[in-house]
Design a protein around this motif. Sequence first.
Motif, mmCIF file in Angstrom:
data_model
loop_
_atom_site.group_PDB
_atom_site.id
_atom_site.type_symbol
_atom_site.label_atom_id
_atom_site.label_comp_id
_atom_site.label_asym_id
_atom_site.label_seq_id
_atom_site.Cartn_x
_atom_site.Cartn_y
_atom_site.Cartn_z
ATOM 1 N N ASN A 174 53.331 48.798 48.107
ATOM 2 C CA ASN A 174 51.936 48.166 48.313
ATOM 3 C C ASN A 174 50.943 48.723 47.216
ATOM 4 O O ASN A 174 49.991 49.350 47.709
ATOM 5 C CB ASN A 174 51.431 48.277 49.630
ATOM 6 N N ILE A 175 51.114 48.566 45.921
ATOM 7 C CA ILE A 175 50.412 48.570 44.720
ATOM 8 C C ILE A 175 49.381 47.696 44.788
ATOM 9 O O ILE A 175 49.367 46.329 44.712
ATOM 10 C CB ILE A 175 51.050 48.703 43.615
ATOM 11 N N VAL A 176 48.061 48.223 44.869
ATOM 12 C CA VAL A 176 46.917 47.351 44.774
ATOM 13 C C VAL A 176 46.215 47.271 43.488
ATOM 14 O O VAL A 176 45.020 46.475 43.309
ATOM 15 C CB VAL A 176 45.758 47.708 45.884
ATOM 16 N N GLY A 177 46.648 47.866 42.462
ATOM 17 C CA GLY A 177 45.992 48.074 41.267
ATOM 18 C C GLY A 177 46.461 49.183 40.145
ATOM 19 O O GLY A 177 46.913 50.282 40.776
ATOM 20 N N ALA A 178 46.267 48.868 39.184
ATOM 21 C CA ALA A 178 46.451 49.999 38.162
ATOM 22 C C ALA A 178 45.682 49.868 36.891
ATOM 23 O O ALA A 178 45.276 48.853 36.600
ATOM 24 C CB ALA A 178 48.072 49.726 37.506
ATOM 25 N N GLY A 223 55.071 44.157 27.746
ATOM 26 C CA GLY A 223 54.859 42.648 27.792
ATOM 27 C C GLY A 223 56.064 41.973 28.378
ATOM 28 O O GLY A 223 56.044 40.556 28.058
ATOM 29 N N LYS A 224 57.016 42.559 28.673
ATOM 30 C CA LYS A 224 58.204 42.103 29.198
ATOM 31 C C LYS A 224 57.962 41.021 30.748
ATOM 32 O O LYS A 224 58.559 40.152 30.733
ATOM 33 C CB LYS A 224 59.166 42.893 29.486
ATOM 34 N N SER A 225 57.046 41.569 31.544
ATOM 35 C CA SER A 225 56.647 40.859 32.686
ATOM 36 C C SER A 225 55.295 40.985 32.965
ATOM 37 O O SER A 225 54.492 41.787 32.353
ATOM 38 C CB SER A 225 57.582 41.100 33.697
ATOM 39 N N VAL A 226 54.609 40.062 33.740
ATOM 40 C CA VAL A 226 53.212 40.322 33.971
ATOM 41 C C VAL A 226 52.963 40.946 35.167
ATOM 42 O O VAL A 226 53.532 40.574 36.443
ATOM 43 C CB VAL A 226 52.481 38.966 34.075
ATOM 44 N N PRO A 227 52.392 41.961 35.337
ATOM 45 C CA PRO A 227 51.864 42.573 36.494
ATOM 46 C C PRO A 227 51.392 41.859 37.644
ATOM 47 O O PRO A 227 50.545 40.872 37.364
ATOM 48 C CB PRO A 227 50.951 43.502 36.458
ATOM 49 N N GLN A 228 51.901 41.858 38.964
ATOM 50 C CA GLN A 228 51.346 41.007 39.917
ATOM 51 C C GLN A 228 50.282 41.391 40.887
ATOM 52 O O GLN A 228 49.700 40.812 41.695
ATOM 53 C CB GLN A 228 52.681 40.483 41.063
ATOM 54 N N PHE A 229 49.578 42.529 40.436
ATOM 55 C CA PHE A 229 48.388 42.966 41.033
ATOM 56 C C PHE A 229 47.221 43.271 39.804
ATOM 57 O O PHE A 229 47.620 43.102 38.776
ATOM 58 C CB PHE A 229 48.601 44.486 41.420
ATOM 59 N N PRO A 230 45.989 43.584 40.501
ATOM 60 C CA PRO A 230 45.055 43.517 39.152
ATOM 61 C C PRO A 230 45.245 44.859 38.536
ATOM 62 O O PRO A 230 45.839 45.728 38.591
ATOM 63 C CB PRO A 230 43.787 43.972 40.238
ATOM 64 N N MET A 231 44.958 44.611 37.038
ATOM 65 C CA MET A 231 45.000 45.760 36.028
ATOM 66 C C MET A 231 43.640 45.882 35.381
ATOM 67 O O MET A 231 42.788 44.997 35.095
ATOM 68 C CB MET A 231 45.933 45.121 35.093
ATOM 69 N N TYR A 232 43.451 47.151 35.221
ATOM 70 C CA TYR A 232 42.157 47.510 34.439
ATOM 71 C C TYR A 232 42.578 48.179 33.167
ATOM 72 O O TYR A 232 43.111 49.462 33.305
ATOM 73 C CB TYR A 232 41.380 48.417 35.570
ATOM 74 N N CYS A 249 47.696 37.337 30.130
ATOM 75 C CA CYS A 249 46.741 35.978 30.727
ATOM 76 C C CYS A 249 47.132 35.066 30.257
ATOM 77 O O CYS A 249 46.511 33.999 30.670
ATOM 78 C CB CYS A 249 45.276 36.470 29.999
ATOM 79 N N GLN A 250 48.337 34.641 29.811
ATOM 80 C CA GLN A 250 48.881 33.398 29.630
ATOM 81 C C GLN A 250 49.770 33.020 31.229
ATOM 82 O O GLN A 250 49.714 31.957 31.398
ATOM 83 C CB GLN A 250 50.181 33.581 28.746
ATOM 84 N N ASP A 251 49.683 33.950 32.124
ATOM 85 C CA ASP A 251 50.015 33.628 33.469
ATOM 86 C C ASP A 251 48.615 33.452 34.043
ATOM 87 O O ASP A 251 47.851 34.040 34.149
ATOM 88 C CB ASP A 251 50.830 34.859 33.909
ATOM 89 N N PRO A 252 48.621 32.125 34.934
ATOM 90 C CA PRO A 252 47.351 31.886 35.350
ATOM 91 C C PRO A 252 46.966 32.586 36.725
ATOM 92 O O PRO A 252 45.950 32.750 37.081
ATOM 93 C CB PRO A 252 47.428 30.452 35.938
ATOM 94 N N ASN A 253 47.944 33.141 37.156
ATOM 95 C CA ASN A 253 47.859 34.339 38.288
ATOM 96 C C ASN A 253 47.650 35.700 38.029
ATOM 97 O O ASN A 253 47.138 36.584 38.523
ATOM 98 C CB ASN A 253 48.955 34.249 39.173
ATOM 99 N N GLY A 268 39.430 47.185 49.011
ATOM 100 C CA GLY A 268 39.714 45.959 49.373
ATOM 101 C C GLY A 268 38.763 44.851 48.740
ATOM 102 O O GLY A 268 38.680 43.614 49.282
ATOM 103 N N VAL A 269 37.958 45.533 47.781
ATOM 104 C CA VAL A 269 37.086 44.428 47.187
ATOM 105 C C VAL A 269 37.775 43.549 46.143
ATOM 106 O O VAL A 269 38.704 43.877 45.559
ATOM 107 C CB VAL A 269 36.164 45.353 46.131
ATOM 108 N N PRO A 270 37.609 42.172 46.533
ATOM 109 C CA PRO A 270 38.551 41.157 46.086
ATOM 110 C C PRO A 270 38.409 40.932 44.481
ATOM 111 O O PRO A 270 37.385 41.200 44.099
ATOM 112 C CB PRO A 270 38.092 39.753 46.735
ATOM 113 N N VAL A 271 39.559 40.841 44.053
ATOM 114 C CA VAL A 271 39.613 40.570 42.464
ATOM 115 C C VAL A 271 39.986 39.035 42.283
ATOM 116 O O VAL A 271 41.117 38.577 42.559
ATOM 117 C CB VAL A 271 40.564 41.266 41.658
#
Length: 468
Positions: free
Chosen positions: A250-254, A355-364, A387-391, A425-428
């Motif tokens: 349950n990774i919420v960000g990196a 750049g092989k895949s796009v992380p599915q959680f928020p990145m800083y 950022c080519q991935d809309p999600n 839990g602040v939304p991104v």
Amino acid sequence: MAGSSSITRRALTLAVGIAIASHIAVSAPASAEPSIPVQPALPFPHFPLPPELDPGFYEPPADVVASKAPGELIAARQVTLANLSLIPANVDAWQLSFRSNNTRGEAIPSVATVIKPRGNGTGPRNLLSFQPAEDSLGHYCTASYALQQGSIPGLITGQQVLAAQFLEIQAAVAQGWAVVVPDHQGPDSAYAAGPLAGRITLDGIRAAENFDLLGLAGRDTQVAMLGYSGGAIATGHAAELHESYAPELNIVGAAEGGIPADITAMLNLANNNAASGLIMGGMIGVSREYPELAALMNAKLDPLGKALVAAKNPLCVAYQAALLPFGNLKGMFETPGDPLDDPIAKSVLDKIKMGKSVPQFPMYMYQANPDWIVPVGPVNTLVDTYCQDPNAKVQYTRDHFSEHLTLEIAAVPSAMLWIRDRFAGVPVAAGCTTTDVGSMALDERTWPVWQSVVGDLVAGLFGKPIGS
């Protein structure tokens, strides 16, 4: 990949520059008995053995390792952590031995240090996976050894970076977060081999969640990752591998900075540059995980190059970075044309490129625009790729006043604040933002907490329980 100059000053400056967003410590309920035996900490004065002399813990039998699932515990022991190898930190800490996988899917032994704050909160405990910039070629340079009381001080071994980053770790523990610090370069000290580091990082999180005494909520634990420079290699690859390798976490960000997104670009920048010694160490480290690159180097390096490989092989970051500054890295290869164009070199360098895949959680993500070790261009490209991935959810900051060494100090407050928001839990919102600033140290949100955090760190040096 942290450089060797100004490292001692960096350690002192970090004590002032570290900023965390909150003083509200949270803790987990009392944990159950551990699922495996835990060796007690040895009393002071005790001088822990470096990994090379401690095979019973660091090198368990291959059949034992292979019998475990990735992240499953093999052994555990309590340890005493200390600032500068001398002044004990008032925390609970253990070393965990666990199984991970190398890039060929083979079982390997791994070690991580886990740290629990001394506090009595009521909520679930969050977990920060902190990837240090080990940037070294000797196993005695690992965090699990260097952070212990009685270990050989970094001023002697050349591993001063971890002494500085331990201040960041303690600042995170002071927030009530549990922290896991993986030896992410693996048993062969494969410095800069990012896909390996990513796997070990994710398995280190699994191991921490499997360790009952840490008081976590198992796979429901909220996890964040943080790493700078060499630590960003592990953090970035772990973020990209999460969905395929450890999707249950349950990774919420990196948060990552000084990001070595493309080692080829770093090699080109380092050629005849002050960072050439440091980056050559990365070449050696990568060759330990990719035998085809080791064979190429053995066949094509000239006598000077082979002598430098032998000299650097056992060194920690400061010494190996100081050996061959301004060196002609490419000129040591007896090949026509650019040695980086060799098919074997190109193949390996592509495997360790982000750049092989796009992380599915928020990145800083944050980077110094005038970085002289890690060029900004590939980081810009990596952000554009994500950022080519809309999600994709990426917040990218470029700092125009800092360089590689100073950006970590300037950025730690903002990175910690961002992680606090993810745990809260602040939304991104989906999408990407790129912000150019003069200096991340001028972020006014961090100013009110600098004084109080420094107070906590100083109090901890004098024995105050960290995270209370």
